[in-house]
Design a protein around this motif. Structure first.
Motif, PDB file in Angstrom:
ATOM      1  N   ARG A  21      43.754  41.779  39.511  1.00  0.00           N
ATOM      2  CA  ARG A  21      42.715  41.325  38.587  1.00  0.00           C
ATOM      3  C   ARG A  21      41.710  40.260  39.039  1.00  0.00           C
ATOM      4  N   ASP A  22      41.719  40.024  40.259  1.00  0.00           N
ATOM      5  CA  ASP A  22      41.069  38.502  41.028  1.00  0.00           C
ATOM      6  C   ASP A  22      39.899  39.056  41.912  1.00  0.00           C
ATOM      7  N   TYR A  23      39.192  37.947  42.302  1.00  0.00           N
ATOM      8  CA  TYR A  23      38.084  38.386  43.213  1.00  0.00           C
ATOM      9  C   TYR A  23      38.085  36.924  44.097  1.00  0.00           C
ATOM     10  N   LEU A  24      37.940  37.217  45.333  1.00  0.00           N
ATOM     11  CA  LEU A  24      37.598  36.065  46.411  1.00  0.00           C
ATOM     12  C   LEU A  24      36.087  36.057  46.274  1.00  0.00           C
ATOM     13  N   VAL A  39      38.906  33.401  42.249  1.00  0.00           N
ATOM     14  CA  VAL A  39      38.526  33.435  40.859  1.00  0.00           C
ATOM     15  C   VAL A  39      39.610  34.528  40.149  1.00  0.00           C
ATOM     16  N   ARG A  40      40.431  33.598  39.569  1.00  0.00           N
ATOM     17  CA  ARG A  40      41.698  34.525  38.642  1.00  0.00           C
ATOM     18  C   ARG A  40      41.174  35.352  37.499  1.00  0.00           C
ATOM     19  N   GLY A  41      41.789  36.539  37.419  1.00  0.00           N
ATOM     20  CA  GLY A  41      41.546  37.203  35.954  1.00  0.00           C
ATOM     21  C   GLY A  41      39.847  37.732  35.890  1.00  0.00           C
ATOM     22  N   ALA A  42      39.063  37.591  37.046  1.00  0.00           N
ATOM     23  CA  ALA A  42      37.884  37.944  37.088  1.00  0.00           C
ATOM     24  C   ALA A  42      37.679  39.502  36.735  1.00  0.00           C
ATOM     25  N   LYS A  43      38.564  40.184  37.128  1.00  0.00           N
ATOM     26  CA  LYS A  43      38.292  41.724  36.611  1.00  0.00           C
ATOM     27  C   LYS A  43      38.658  42.281  35.364  1.00  0.00           C
ATOM     28  N   LYS A  44      39.392  41.299  34.576  1.00  0.00           N
ATOM     29  CA  LYS A  44      39.703  41.571  33.180  1.00  0.00           C
ATOM     30  C   LYS A  44      38.558  41.712  32.428  1.00  0.00           C
ATOM     31  N   ARG A  45      38.584  42.588  31.242  1.00  0.00           N
ATOM     32  CA  ARG A  45      37.532  42.633  30.442  1.00  0.00           C
ATOM     33  C   ARG A  45      37.366  41.462  29.538  1.00  0.00           C
ATOM     34  N   GLY A  46      36.149  41.343  29.285  1.00  0.00           N
ATOM     35  CA  GLY A  46      35.748  40.009  28.519  1.00  0.00           C
ATOM     36  C   GLY A  46      35.901  38.622  29.299  1.00  0.00           C
ATOM     37  N   GLU A  68      40.740  22.314  52.740  1.00  0.00           N
ATOM     38  CA  GLU A  68      40.904  23.648  53.595  1.00  0.00           C
ATOM     39  C   GLU A  68      41.668  24.604  52.644  1.00  0.00           C
ATOM     40  N   GLY A  69      41.367  25.788  53.071  1.00  0.00           N
ATOM     41  CA  GLY A  69      42.016  26.976  52.362  1.00  0.00           C
ATOM     42  C   GLY A  69      41.278  27.246  51.173  1.00  0.00           C
ATOM     43  N   LEU A  70      41.844  28.004  50.275  1.00  0.00           N
ATOM     44  CA  LEU A  70      41.196  28.541  49.019  1.00  0.00           C
ATOM     45  C   LEU A  70      40.873  27.550  48.033  1.00  0.00           C
ATOM     46  N   SER A  71      39.687  27.413  47.403  1.00  0.00           N
ATOM     47  CA  SER A  71      39.313  26.488  46.297  1.00  0.00           C
ATOM     48  C   SER A  71      39.280  27.472  45.047  1.00  0.00           C
ATOM     49  N   TYR A  72      39.173  26.749  43.901  1.00  0.00           N
ATOM     50  CA  TYR A  72      39.291  27.597  42.554  1.00  0.00           C
ATOM     51  C   TYR A  72      37.822  27.259  41.683  1.00  0.00           C
ATOM     52  N   ILE A  73      37.302  28.309  41.045  1.00  0.00           N
ATOM     53  CA  ILE A  73      36.196  27.966  40.193  1.00  0.00           C
ATOM     54  C   ILE A  73      36.904  27.649  38.931  1.00  0.00           C
TER      55      ILE A  73
END
Length: 262
Positions: A21-24, A39-46, A68-73
């Motif tokens: 369900r996510d994107y990098l 970006v968590r849940g980015a593929k979910k409808r809505g 360092e490493g992954l950040s989050y929007i």
């Protein structure tokens, strides 16, 4: 790992699938250089930020930034797409190549405020209709020092003279004036018009460009020169460049009038 929540300005370099369900999403940010965001849940409808993480998007975001490493929007404040780039396959190809080069040239998390602005301006010019091949040449030339290649483009690499005809020498790492052409029998034999643009493009400020008219023969010569330098001295050939090369071979056929007689 240190983190902090803050606003940032970002140009979306690319995104790719991550889990179900996510994107990098990778951004070139004005404040922190290149950063990869989950970006968590980015593929979910809505999903509320769908339009904010489309290709060729630029804007202001709120993120949980990791050193360092992954950040989050967390959210997007104000974003827009480069519409013409997103809908034109040729502009798209050149813009993607520019962003690939910048991504390759610099390590993540290195602050790049100057290059953030240059990339933004380059995309803006392409989006506005300026010749994307020429904008790309300018970026390629000005990006070479980031790859550890800084050819002498303002004067002769041997004597420093600036008032004679020039040619380009890979052996001497830049221009040779006419008095020293014999020093490199394998110099590239470029036209003086090509040399003129090469010198201008190495120092030109993208903010000052509003129109550029370059003859097709000179444009082709500049493309060959950049390909030679990037292949032999830099060794960088992103996948996006391979697509650009392929596109240039079939573009004339695509643009031909199907009603034309043989």
């Amino acid at each position: 790992m240190a983190r902090h929540v803050t606003d940032f300005n970002g140009i979306l370099l690319f995104r790719r699938d991550y889990a179900e369900r996510d994107y990098l999403v990778k951004f070139l940010t004005q404040e922190f250089g290149k950063k990869m965001f989950l970006v968590r849940g980015a593929k979910k409808r809505g999903f509320k930020m769908t339009a904010d993480i489309l290709p060729f998007t630029v804007g202001r975001y709120v993120g949980d930034i990791a050193d360092e490493g992954l950040s989050y929007i967390r959210t997007a404040r104000e974003t827009r797409q480069f519409q013409a780039i997103g809908t034109d396959i040729f502009k798209n190809a050149y813009a993607t190549y520019i962003m690939s080069l910048v991504d390759t040239a610099f390590p993540d998390s290195q602050q790049l405020p100057d290059w953030y602005h240059r990339v933004y301006r380059a995309l803006e010019l392409i989006d506005e209709g300026l010749n994307p091949a020429i904008v790309t040449n300018i970026v390629e030339i000005q990006l070479m020092p980031a790859f550890g290649v800084a050819p002498q483009l303002q004067g002769c690499a041997i004597c420093g003279r600036t008032d004679l005809p020039f040619d380009y020498s890979e052996s001497y790492g830049g221009l040779l004036c006419q008095q020293h052409w014999a020093a490199d029998p394998r110099r590239l034999h470029l036209s003086q018009r090509t040399i003129y643009y090469l010198r201008q493009f190495s120092v030109i400020d993208l903010d000052r460009i509003h129109t550029i008219q370059v003859k097709p023969t000179t444009e082709h010569a500049l493309r060959q020169l950049m390909d030679e330098i990037y292949a032999s001295q830099i060794g960088v050939h992103p996948k996006s460049k391979r697509f650009l090369d392929q596109m240039q071979t079939w573009a004339p056929k695509l643009m031909a009038d199907p009603t034309d007689d043989d």
